[in-house]
Design a protein around this motif. Structure first.
Motif, PDB file in Angstrom:
ATOM      1  N   HIS A  92       0.844  -1.210   0.000  1.00 37.98           N
ATOM      2  CA  HIS A  92       0.000   0.000   0.000  1.00 37.98           C
ATOM      3  C   HIS A  92       0.877   1.257   0.000  1.00 37.98           C
ATOM      4  O   HIS A  92       0.503   2.280   0.567  1.00 37.98           O
ATOM      5  CB  HIS A  92      -0.913   0.003   1.223  1.00 37.98           C
ATOM      6  CG  HIS A  92      -1.768  -1.219   1.351  1.00 37.98           C
ATOM      7  ND1 HIS A  92      -2.925  -1.394   0.618  1.00 37.98           N
ATOM      8  CD2 HIS A  92      -1.624  -2.350   2.104  1.00 37.98           C
ATOM      9  CE1 HIS A  92      -3.464  -2.558   0.932  1.00 37.98           C
ATOM     10  NE2 HIS A  92      -2.706  -3.155   1.825  1.00 37.98           N
ATOM     11  N   ARG A 307      -0.266  -8.411   7.607  1.00 33.98           N
ATOM     12  CA  ARG A 307      -1.110  -7.975   6.486  1.00 33.98           C
ATOM     13  C   ARG A 307      -2.538  -7.674   6.960  1.00 33.98           C
ATOM     14  O   ARG A 307      -3.111  -6.636   6.627  1.00 33.98           O
ATOM     15  CB  ARG A 307      -1.132  -9.062   5.406  1.00 33.98           C
ATOM     16  CG  ARG A 307      -1.889  -8.679   4.149  1.00 33.98           C
ATOM     17  CD  ARG A 307      -1.825  -9.768   3.101  1.00 33.98           C
ATOM     18  NE  ARG A 307      -2.460 -11.009   3.546  1.00 33.98           N
ATOM     19  CZ  ARG A 307      -1.812 -12.105   3.926  1.00 33.98           C
ATOM     20  NH1 ARG A 307      -0.487 -12.120   3.931  1.00 33.98           N
ATOM     21  NH2 ARG A 307      -2.467 -13.187   4.307  1.00 33.98           N
ATOM     22  N   GLU A 311      -4.372  -3.889   7.195  1.00 32.64           N
ATOM     23  CA  GLU A 311      -5.605  -3.661   6.448  1.00 32.64           C
ATOM     24  C   GLU A 311      -6.762  -3.308   7.384  1.00 32.64           C
ATOM     25  O   GLU A 311      -7.626  -2.500   7.037  1.00 32.64           O
ATOM     26  CB  GLU A 311      -5.936  -4.890   5.603  1.00 32.64           C
ATOM     27  CG  GLU A 311      -4.959  -5.088   4.449  1.00 32.64           C
ATOM     28  CD  GLU A 311      -5.220  -6.351   3.654  1.00 32.64           C
ATOM     29  OE1 GLU A 311      -6.118  -7.128   4.064  1.00 32.64           O
ATOM     30  OE2 GLU A 311      -4.540  -6.566   2.638  1.00 32.64           O
ATOM     31  N   ARG A 315      -8.974   0.133   7.248  1.00 34.32           N
ATOM     32  CA  ARG A 315     -10.440   0.189   7.229  1.00 34.32           C
ATOM     33  C   ARG A 315     -10.961   1.157   8.284  1.00 34.32           C
ATOM     34  O   ARG A 315     -11.881   1.940   8.040  1.00 34.32           O
ATOM     35  CB  ARG A 315     -11.017  -1.209   7.457  1.00 34.32           C
ATOM     36  CG  ARG A 315     -10.821  -2.162   6.293  1.00 34.32           C
ATOM     37  CD  ARG A 315     -11.555  -3.467   6.477  1.00 34.32           C
ATOM     38  NE  ARG A 315     -11.167  -4.394   5.426  1.00 34.32           N
ATOM     39  CZ  ARG A 315     -10.218  -5.322   5.555  1.00 34.32           C
ATOM     40  NH1 ARG A 315      -9.603  -5.461   6.720  1.00 34.32           N
ATOM     41  NH2 ARG A 315      -9.909  -6.101   4.550  1.00 34.32           N
ATOM     42  N   LEU A 320      -9.797   1.658   3.309  1.00 29.33           N
ATOM     43  CA  LEU A 320     -10.389   0.475   2.711  1.00 29.33           C
ATOM     44  C   LEU A 320     -11.830   0.378   3.195  1.00 29.33           C
ATOM     45  O   LEU A 320     -12.134   0.703   4.342  1.00 29.33           O
ATOM     46  CB  LEU A 320      -9.617  -0.792   3.106  1.00 29.33           C
ATOM     47  CG  LEU A 320      -8.160  -0.890   2.651  1.00 29.33           C
ATOM     48  CD1 LEU A 320      -7.520  -2.172   3.186  1.00 29.33           C
ATOM     49  CD2 LEU A 320      -8.057  -0.851   1.128  1.00 29.33           C
TER      50      LEU A 320
END
Length: 342
Positions: A92, A307, A311, A315, A320
């Motif tokens: 990212h 990971r 993530e 969020r 995300l």
């Protein structure tokens, strides 16, 4: 009144709603720069809430800055997790900058200070915490300002927004089944752990002990806390405990650093006749598996934790939109027959 601004919605209104200064609103809406990404988001959210009718700047035109705070730098798993976080951030790289900081596992004050500083210059926090009142208070304070995700070991007092890691109770029960079914005689099982307030280790120990006592009542289960500073001291204390247990049949290392328990077992000449279950697949534990000092390793997959944790933070931060905010990650069991390079 600036052109395009909806009548009745003033910069003063947006500033009050976003809890920032009027000059900050001007810098954000007119893209003058020198504003943190978190403050940009506050201003743009306020402008939308109030119905400002004009083209708004891109929310994520600059990188979001996150920090990971990891304890126990000398522990191989901590190094692997840090490296895995770096690789996860690279996926990212167009939107995220991830800074990784190590702290001593018994330095609550420094850990708390690192946590508090994160709220001042970062947009989100990933932390492998240990349970301490000062650390808990810092997380509680910071989580009101930025998203906080705990990794590997959770905080019993909450405060964070999400936890990502393995089910440590399940891992402890799995260790108990491997130990209990492998033994064909009565005797003592020693459970070693670091005792530095890591709730994950305590969950493993409690779950392992409970299942052994319930389903393998012929075995005696004893805990040993190895809360010492140096590797040599840890090995020495583990050797003393092993030497003093005349009917020792198995050892469960629930998370002592540097494979110290397994090395102590080998030094005492008990590597082949005592069943040993440990955690984390490292270069040291792989070697000990091949030499049959360790029988099983429960590995909690730092790549997946890193990971998934990053993530999850993204969020919470709005980068995300899909996926769960919390996640129990997988663990894998290794023995000498299924090592990665065999």
């Amino acid at each position: 009144m600036p052109r395009g601004r909806k009548k009745g919605v003033r910069f003063e209104d947006i500033a009050a709603h976003a809890k920032v200064g009027i000059a900050t609103v001007d810098r954000v809406l007119n893209e003058r720069g020198n504003v943190s990404p978190r403050t940009v988001k506050q201003v743009l959210d306020a402008a939308r809430d109030l119905g400002l009718n004009r083209h708004l700047p891109e929310l994520y035109s600059s990188h979001r800055r996150y920090r990971a705070i990891i304890a126990r730098k000398r522990a191989p798993f901590s190094v692997h997790l840090s490296e895995a976080l770096h690789r996860a951030a690279q996926l990212h790289a167009n939107r995220v900058i991830l800074e990784r900081n190590f702290v001593a596992h018994d330095d609550a004050s420094r850990t708390a200070n690192e946590i508090l500083a994160t709220a001042e210059d970062c947009d989100g926090l990933l932390i492998v915490p240990f349970q301490d009142q000062i650390v808990q208070a810092a997380v509680d304070e910071v989580s009101s300002k930025i998203p906080v995700v705990t990794l590997v070991s959770d905080l019993q007092g909450g405060g964070r927004h999400a936890f990502v890691g393995t089910d440590n109770r399940m891992a402890g029960r799995t260790a108990a089944v491997m130990l209990g079914t492998a033994l064909r005689e009565k005797g003592t099982i020693l459970i070693f752990w670091s005792g530095h307030g890591y709730s994950g280790q305590k969950e493993r120990v409690d779950a392992c002990r409970m299942l052994l006592q319930r389903e393998f009542s012929g075995l005696v289960v004893e805990d040993r806390v190895l809360s010492v500073a140096t590797r040599s001291e840890t090995i020495s204390r583990a050797r003393n405990a092993i030497d003093e247990t005349s009917d020792l049949v198995a050892v469960y290392d629930a998370g002592v650093a540097d494979a110290a328990v397994s090395l102590a077992l080998e030094a005492e000449g008990r590597g082949e006749d005592v069943i040993c279950v440990a955690h984390e697949l490292t270069d040291i534990s792989q070697d000990l598996l091949r030499r049959r000092v360790i029988d099983y390793v429960i590995d909690q997959n730092p790549e997946q934790i890193a990971r998934t944790g990053l993530e999850c933070l993204m969020r919470l931060d709005g980068l995300l939109s899909e996926g769960a905010l919390e996640s129990m990650t997988d663990f894998r069991i290794y023995c000498r027959a299924n090592l990665p390079d065999t």
